[in-house]
Design a protein around this motif. Structure first.
Motif, PDB file in Angstrom:
ATOM      1  N   MET A   1     -28.314 -16.476  -3.975  1.00 42.97           N
ATOM      2  CA  MET A   1     -28.409 -16.968  -5.330  1.00 42.97           C
ATOM      3  C   MET A   1     -28.982 -15.900  -6.258  1.00 42.97           C
ATOM      4  SD  MET A   1     -30.143 -20.405  -6.505  1.00 42.97           S
ATOM      5  CE  MET A   1     -30.266 -20.881  -8.156  1.00 42.97           C
ATOM      6  N   SER A   2     -30.002 -15.169  -5.801  1.00 42.94           N
ATOM      7  CA  SER A   2     -30.580 -14.121  -6.645  1.00 42.94           C
ATOM      8  C   SER A   2     -29.594 -12.983  -6.861  1.00 42.94           C
ATOM      9  CB  SER A   2     -31.867 -13.596  -6.027  1.00 42.94           C
ATOM     10  OG  SER A   2     -31.580 -13.029  -4.765  1.00 42.94           O
ATOM     11  N   LEU A   3     -28.728 -12.730  -5.893  1.00 41.98           N
ATOM     12  CA  LEU A   3     -27.720 -11.702  -6.053  1.00 41.98           C
ATOM     13  C   LEU A   3     -26.735 -12.072  -7.151  1.00 41.98           C
ATOM     14  CD1 LEU A   3     -26.497  -9.063  -5.130  1.00 41.98           C
ATOM     15  CD2 LEU A   3     -25.264 -10.319  -3.378  1.00 41.98           C
ATOM     16  N   ALA A   4     -26.375 -13.347  -7.213  1.00 40.99           N
ATOM     17  CA  ALA A   4     -25.452 -13.800  -8.243  1.00 40.99           C
ATOM     18  C   ALA A   4     -26.087 -13.647  -9.626  1.00 40.99           C
ATOM     19  CB  ALA A   4     -25.059 -15.255  -7.995  1.00 40.99           C
ATOM     20  N   VAL A   5     -27.379 -13.965  -9.748  1.00 38.37           N
ATOM     21  CA  VAL A   5     -28.075 -13.817 -11.033  1.00 38.37           C
ATOM     22  C   VAL A   5     -28.143 -12.352 -11.416  1.00 38.37           C
ATOM     23  CG1 VAL A   5     -30.279 -14.137 -12.204  1.00 38.37           C
ATOM     24  CG2 VAL A   5     -29.391 -15.940 -10.732  1.00 38.37           C
ATOM     25  N   LEU A   6     -28.439 -11.508 -10.459  1.00 37.04           N
ATOM     26  CA  LEU A   6     -28.525 -10.084 -10.729  1.00 37.04           C
ATOM     27  C   LEU A   6     -27.165  -9.522 -11.164  1.00 37.04           C
ATOM     28  CD1 LEU A   6     -30.334  -7.575 -10.671  1.00 37.04           C
ATOM     29  CD2 LEU A   6     -29.678  -7.260  -8.292  1.00 37.04           C
ATOM     30  N   GLN A   7     -26.097  -9.999 -10.552  1.00 37.45           N
ATOM     31  CA  GLN A   7     -24.771  -9.520 -10.916  1.00 37.45           C
ATOM     32  C   GLN A   7     -24.364  -9.996 -12.308  1.00 37.45           C
ATOM     33  OE1 GLN A   7     -22.375 -10.830  -7.633  1.00 37.45           O
ATOM     34  NE2 GLN A   7     -22.616  -8.895  -6.516  1.00 37.45           N
ATOM     35  N   ARG A   8     -24.822 -11.189 -12.719  1.00 39.44           N
ATOM     36  CA  ARG A   8     -24.509 -11.664 -14.066  1.00 39.44           C
ATOM     37  C   ARG A   8     -25.233 -10.846 -15.123  1.00 39.44           C
ATOM     38  NH1 ARG A   8     -25.717 -17.853 -13.928  1.00 39.44           N
ATOM     39  NH2 ARG A   8     -26.745 -17.153 -12.082  1.00 39.44           N
ATOM     40  N   ARG A   9     -26.506 -10.473 -14.855  1.00 43.88           N
ATOM     41  CA  ARG A   9     -27.274  -9.711 -15.839  1.00 43.88           C
ATOM     42  C   ARG A   9     -26.803  -8.264 -15.914  1.00 43.88           C
ATOM     43  NH1 ARG A   9     -33.508 -11.573 -14.881  1.00 43.88           N
ATOM     44  NH2 ARG A   9     -33.237 -13.689 -15.609  1.00 43.88           N
ATOM     45  N   ARG A  10     -26.479  -7.687 -14.786  1.00 49.37           N
ATOM     46  CA  ARG A  10     -26.079  -6.279 -14.721  1.00 49.37           C
ATOM     47  C   ARG A  10     -24.773  -6.184 -13.987  1.00 49.37           C
ATOM     48  NH1 ARG A  10     -30.671  -1.881 -13.311  1.00 49.37           N
ATOM     49  NH2 ARG A  10     -29.475  -0.452 -14.560  1.00 49.37           N
ATOM     50  N   PRO A  11     -23.713  -5.948 -14.660  1.00 46.07           N
ATOM     51  CA  PRO A  11     -22.432  -5.893 -13.962  1.00 46.07           C
ATOM     52  C   PRO A  11     -22.293  -4.646 -13.079  1.00 46.07           C
ATOM     53  CG  PRO A  11     -22.139  -5.492 -16.305  1.00 46.07           C
ATOM     54  CD  PRO A  11     -23.574  -5.835 -16.101  1.00 46.07           C
ATOM     55  N   CYS A  12     -23.018  -3.554 -13.393  1.00 44.06           N
ATOM     56  CA  CYS A  12     -22.911  -2.347 -12.570  1.00 44.06           C
ATOM     57  C   CYS A  12     -23.886  -2.425 -11.386  1.00 44.06           C
ATOM     58  CB  CYS A  12     -23.186  -1.101 -13.400  1.00 44.06           C
ATOM     59  SG  CYS A  12     -24.842  -1.041 -14.064  1.00 44.06           S
ATOM     60  N   ARG A  13     -23.733  -1.529 -10.459  1.00 46.84           N
ATOM     61  CA  ARG A  13     -24.589  -1.506  -9.275  1.00 46.84           C
ATOM     62  C   ARG A  13     -26.007  -1.075  -9.659  1.00 46.84           C
ATOM     63  NH1 ARG A  13     -22.664   1.518  -3.991  1.00 46.84           N
ATOM     64  NH2 ARG A  13     -21.754  -0.500  -3.631  1.00 46.84           N
ATOM     65  N   PRO A  14     -27.034  -1.810  -9.201  1.00 48.37           N
ATOM     66  CA  PRO A  14     -28.408  -1.432  -9.561  1.00 48.37           C
ATOM     67  C   PRO A  14     -28.826  -0.143  -8.839  1.00 48.37           C
ATOM     68  CG  PRO A  14     -28.438  -3.267  -8.034  1.00 48.37           C
ATOM     69  CD  PRO A  14     -27.000  -3.014  -8.390  1.00 48.37           C
ATOM     70  N   ARG A  15     -29.632   0.644  -9.518  1.00 51.34           N
ATOM     71  CA  ARG A  15     -30.147   1.878  -8.922  1.00 51.34           C
ATOM     72  C   ARG A  15     -31.534   1.599  -8.361  1.00 51.34           C
ATOM     73  NH1 ARG A  15     -27.830   6.724  -9.816  1.00 51.34           N
ATOM     74  NH2 ARG A  15     -26.043   6.726 -11.190  1.00 51.34           N
ATOM     75  N   LEU A  16     -31.708   1.927  -7.098  1.00 51.32           N
ATOM     76  CA  LEU A  16     -32.990   1.716  -6.437  1.00 51.32           C
ATOM     77  C   LEU A  16     -33.706   3.048  -6.272  1.00 51.32           C
ATOM     78  CD1 LEU A  16     -31.873  -0.735  -3.612  1.00 51.32           C
ATOM     79  CD2 LEU A  16     -33.080  -1.324  -5.698  1.00 51.32           C
ATOM     80  N   ASN A  17     -35.017   3.020  -6.489  1.00 51.66           N
ATOM     81  CA  ASN A  17     -35.789   4.230  -6.217  1.00 51.66           C
ATOM     82  C   ASN A  17     -36.141   4.264  -4.727  1.00 51.66           C
ATOM     83  OD1 ASN A  17     -37.768   2.314  -5.978  1.00 51.66           O
ATOM     84  ND2 ASN A  17     -38.959   3.015  -7.732  1.00 51.66           N
ATOM     85  N   TRP A  18     -36.853   5.310  -4.302  1.00 48.60           N
ATOM     86  CA  TRP A  18     -37.116   5.491  -2.876  1.00 48.60           C
ATOM     87  C   TRP A  18     -37.927   4.347  -2.299  1.00 48.60           C
ATOM     88  CZ3 TRP A  18     -40.902   5.970   0.748  1.00 48.60           C
ATOM     89  CH2 TRP A  18     -40.492   6.484   1.979  1.00 48.60           C
ATOM     90  N   THR A  19     -38.928   3.862  -3.027  1.00 50.63           N
ATOM     91  CA  THR A  19     -39.758   2.774  -2.497  1.00 50.63           C
ATOM     92  C   THR A  19     -38.954   1.483  -2.382  1.00 50.63           C
ATOM     93  OG1 THR A  19     -40.580   2.339  -4.727  1.00 50.63           O
ATOM     94  CG2 THR A  19     -41.920   3.746  -3.318  1.00 50.63           C
ATOM     95  N   GLY A  20     -38.074   1.234  -3.349  1.00 54.61           N
ATOM     96  CA  GLY A  20     -37.224   0.045  -3.265  1.00 54.61           C
ATOM     97  C   GLY A  20     -36.275   0.114  -2.079  1.00 54.61           C
ATOM     98  N   ARG A  21     -35.722   1.304  -1.842  1.00 54.70           N
ATOM     99  CA  ARG A  21     -34.846   1.480  -0.685  1.00 54.70           C
ATOM    100  C   ARG A  21     -35.611   1.260   0.616  1.00 54.70           C
ATOM    101  NH1 ARG A  21     -32.487   7.165  -2.680  1.00 54.70           N
ATOM    102  NH2 ARG A  21     -31.349   6.396  -4.478  1.00 54.70           N
TER     103      ARG A  21
END
Length: 163
Positions: A1-21
């Motif tokens: 469900m959170s992935l769907a919300v994230l895709q609606r807000r940002r249509p492009c692929r999110p960029r993760l920093n090293w700590t997020g990865r």
């Protein structure tokens, strides 16, 4: 469900920093494989595996880099060396090392030298008399003076002729 919300807000692929990865890779490692296959991920499984390799590479490099070389001398031993040098100014680094060996502290004389130099204390013993080279020079001059002067004792018989 959170992935769907994230895709609606940002249509492009999110960029993760090293700590997020690292966090995402660690969380995915905990989830069982059967459950992971049913998830819709932001990245491909190959990417997660690459992140794992990067994490391990960084950890290995950091841990190997921190432990190279000889371990440092403990602070209490350094304090003991400095205390011995202050309380006994006529002792040299070898004498301090010998006294510490008598106390059961196994330390090299060169380590005592380094500790004293780093503390601003002269590692050589403080001499009250002349240096060894000065002593030898004075002794040699005294011997030469005795050999070059005539004998001072007139009671000694002088040989008149050689046999």
């Amino acid at each position: 469900m959170s992935l769907a919300v994230l895709q609606r807000r940002r249509p492009c692929r999110p960029r993760l920093n090293w700590t997020g990865r690292a966090l995402l890779a660690a969380l995915l490692a905990v989830i069982p494989r059967a459950r992971r296959q049913g998830l819709r991920l932001l990245v491909t499984p190959d990417t997660v595996l690459r992140w794992h390799r990067d994490i391990v590479r960084r950890w290995a490099a950091r841990s190997a880099h921190a432990r190279t070389g000889r371990p440092a001398t403990r602070r209490n031993i350094q304090a003991l060396v400095r205390r011995r040098a202050r309380e006994n100014p006529d002792w040299g680094y070898r004498r301090i090392r010998g006294e510490l060996a008598g106390l059961g502290v196994n330390i090299a004389a060169s380590t005592v030298w380094e500790i004293l130099k780093a503390s601003g204390i002269s590692p050589g013993r403080r001499r009250t008399g002349p240096a060894w080279s000065q002593f030898l020079r004075s002794q040699a001059e005294a011997v030469l003076a005795r050999l070059s002067s005539p004998p001072s004792c007139s009671t000694a018989p002088r040989p008149t002729s050689w046999p």
